[in-house]
Design an enzyme around this catalytic site. Structure first.
Site, short mmCIF file in Angstrom:
data_model
loop_
_atom_site.label_atom_id
_atom_site.label_comp_id
_atom_site.label_asym_id
_atom_site.label_seq_id
_atom_site.Cartn_x
_atom_site.Cartn_y
_atom_site.Cartn_z
N SER B 221 36.99 25.88 29.56
CA SER B 221 37.65 24.78 28.84
C SER B 221 36.68 24.13 27.87
CB SER B 221 38.20 23.76 29.82
OG SER B 221 37.15 23.14 30.52
N ARG B 225 37.66 25.41 23.97
CA ARG B 225 38.31 24.34 23.24
C ARG B 225 37.52 24.02 21.96
NH1 ARG B 225 36.81 20.85 25.50
NH2 ARG B 225 35.57 20.24 23.72
N ASN B 229 38.95 25.01 18.22
CA ASN B 229 39.19 23.96 17.23
C ASN B 229 38.38 24.21 15.96
OD1 ASN B 229 40.89 21.47 17.90
ND2 ASN B 229 39.93 21.98 19.85
#
Lengths: 156, 292
Positions: B221, B225, B229
């Site tokens: 995570s 992430r 992004n």
């Protein structure tokens, strides 16, 4: 996504950066912040204490002032009382002195009067004798009537 | 520039490739048709060559930019730390103190144990990730074009769009999570936390599976992430940059779009750095916490 040795390189770099940051960057800054926080807290406490002391001192000064005023009032009162007393005493003394002088003067006057009366009496006697002598010169012989004249003189 | 490439697909691919240095095996046919007689250390041209280099190659651009940015961060913060006084702070010290107070408050808010490592770790994570993300705001062609004039075939200047970088960070954090889990709870305690809850003991395979996924999810995570992004943001910048090759109307429109996206991206890069830091703190807090 291709994974290669960059992964390991990044991990090593990261560890070195974190170590450096933990060793040389974080502690001095946080210490400075803490020191400043303490300084400010001390300063505020000091200001507080100063304010308290000021209040205490001004209250004490007020007390002193009030005491001094009371004392001064007492002193003035005493002084006034004492002045009145002194004046009273002086008056009394003056009055007594006057009385005394008056009495003395009256005594003198009486004495003088007595003395004058005595002198007068003698002179009247002498005058009466002289008058009588003049009248009686022709009829009365001084030698014969001496005892009568003496008697008269004693009576005056 | 976009018009220098055969197709827009080519342009995008070129911008998404790292400058990878590694060894190509003997007999490999290179992009220009040259067949290697012996294993050769060289820069990769194209995705196939990167593939052929295998694990023992390195993304030179990612390393250079990430180390450079990290060093920049440490240089300024160290300069401020050396001169740090309790007196009136100067401009740099003011800024550094502001950042440090912000990090310190975040750590105090999320981390309820005593560990002198966590706050500096959080500071490093935040500033480093933020600076790496910040490179995203430079127009996509500037630095790579300059580098190509200097002879580098590829250049990606945003290290956090390289999964190696984000996974490298996340795995280091994960190693710390494992280390502190074992240190604080003991190996047995850590294992029982994984195996004997949330369900009763006899269901321990289910527990192990659930908690194992939960554990693995932490580094994934963190890294995916951030990578996702930044990669997506970079991709949009590249797509917008393609418009500059489509006449002046499209070019002006692209300029406006790039400006708007960059403004929006200021929020994203800061937010991503902040989330990475916060999750790092939270995971370490969980590693310290005694369960039950």
């Amino acid at each position: 996504m291709n994974f290669n040795a960059t992964l390991i390189g990044q991990s090593i770099t990261f560890v070195i950066f974190v170590w450096f940051c933990m060793k040389f960057v974080w502690p001095p800054i946080v210490n400075a912040l803490d020191a400043r926080r303490k300084q400010i807290a001390d300063g505020l406490a000091m200001a507080d204490r100063g304010r308290n002391e000021l209040e205490l001192a001004s209250r004490k000064a007020g007390d002193h002032l009030r005491d001094a005023k009371a004392q001064a009032a007492e002193v003035i009162g005493q002084a006034e009382k004492r002045a009145a007393q002194i004046i009273e005493e002086a008056k009394q003394a003056a009055r007594e002195e006057g009385d005394r002088q008056l009495a003395a003067a009256q005594g003198n006057i009486v004495q003088e009067a007595n003395r004058a009366r005595e002198a007068l009496r003698e002179q009247v006697a002498a005058l009466a004798v002289a008058g009588a002598e003049k009248i009686l010169r022709r009829e009365i012989d001084a030698k014969t009537h001496a005892d009568l004249l003496g008697q008269l003189k004693a009576e005056l | 520039m976009a018009s220098d490439y055969a197709s827009s697909g080519e342009y995008i691919k070129h911008h998404l490739q790292n400058l990878t240095y590694g060894q190509l095996p003997a007999g490999f046919e290179r992009h220009d048709g040259e067949v290697l007689a012996a294993p050769t250390w060289t820069f990769a041209h194209g995705a196939q060559e990167v593939q052929a280099m295998g694990f023992w190659s390195i993304n030179v651009d990612s390393m250079l930019f990430s180390i450079g940015l990290g060093a920049l961060f440490l240089y300024f913060f160290y300069a401020a730390a050396k001169k740090a006084t309790a007196g009136v702070p100067s401009g740099l010290q003011n800024f550094v103190e502001w950042v440090i107070e912000f990090i310190d408050n975040s750590v105090r808010g999320s981390f309820s144990h005593r560990n002198p490592l966590v706050a500096p770790l959080a500071l490093t994570v935040f500033m480093w990730v933020f600076l790496m993300n910040l490179m995203d705001l430079l127009p996509v062609d500037w630095v790579p074009y300059a580098a190509s004039l200097a002879g580098a075939p590829y250049l990606k200047i945003v290290p956090s769009t390289d999964p190696n970088v984000t996974f490298g960070l996340a795995l280091s954090v994960f190693a710390l999570v494992l280390y502190y889990s074992v240190k604080m709870k003991g190996a047995g305690g850590f294992f029982s936390e994984l195996a004997f809850q949330p369900f009763p003991r006899f269901l321990f395979p289910v527990n192990l599976l659930l908690e194992g996924v939960g554990l693995i999810a932490k580094p994934i995570s963190l890294s995916l992430r951030l990578f996702g992004n930044m990669y997506a943001g970079e991709m949009i910048f590249i797509l917008i940059a393609l418009m500059y090759g489509g006449g002046w109307i499209l070019g002006v429109f692209g300029g406006v779009l790039q400006w708007a996206w960059a403004v929006f991206h200021i929020l994203i890069i800061t937010l991503q750095a902040f989330i990475f830091m916060t999750l790092t703190i939270v995971y370490l807090d969980m590693a310290h916490a005694e369960h039950h």
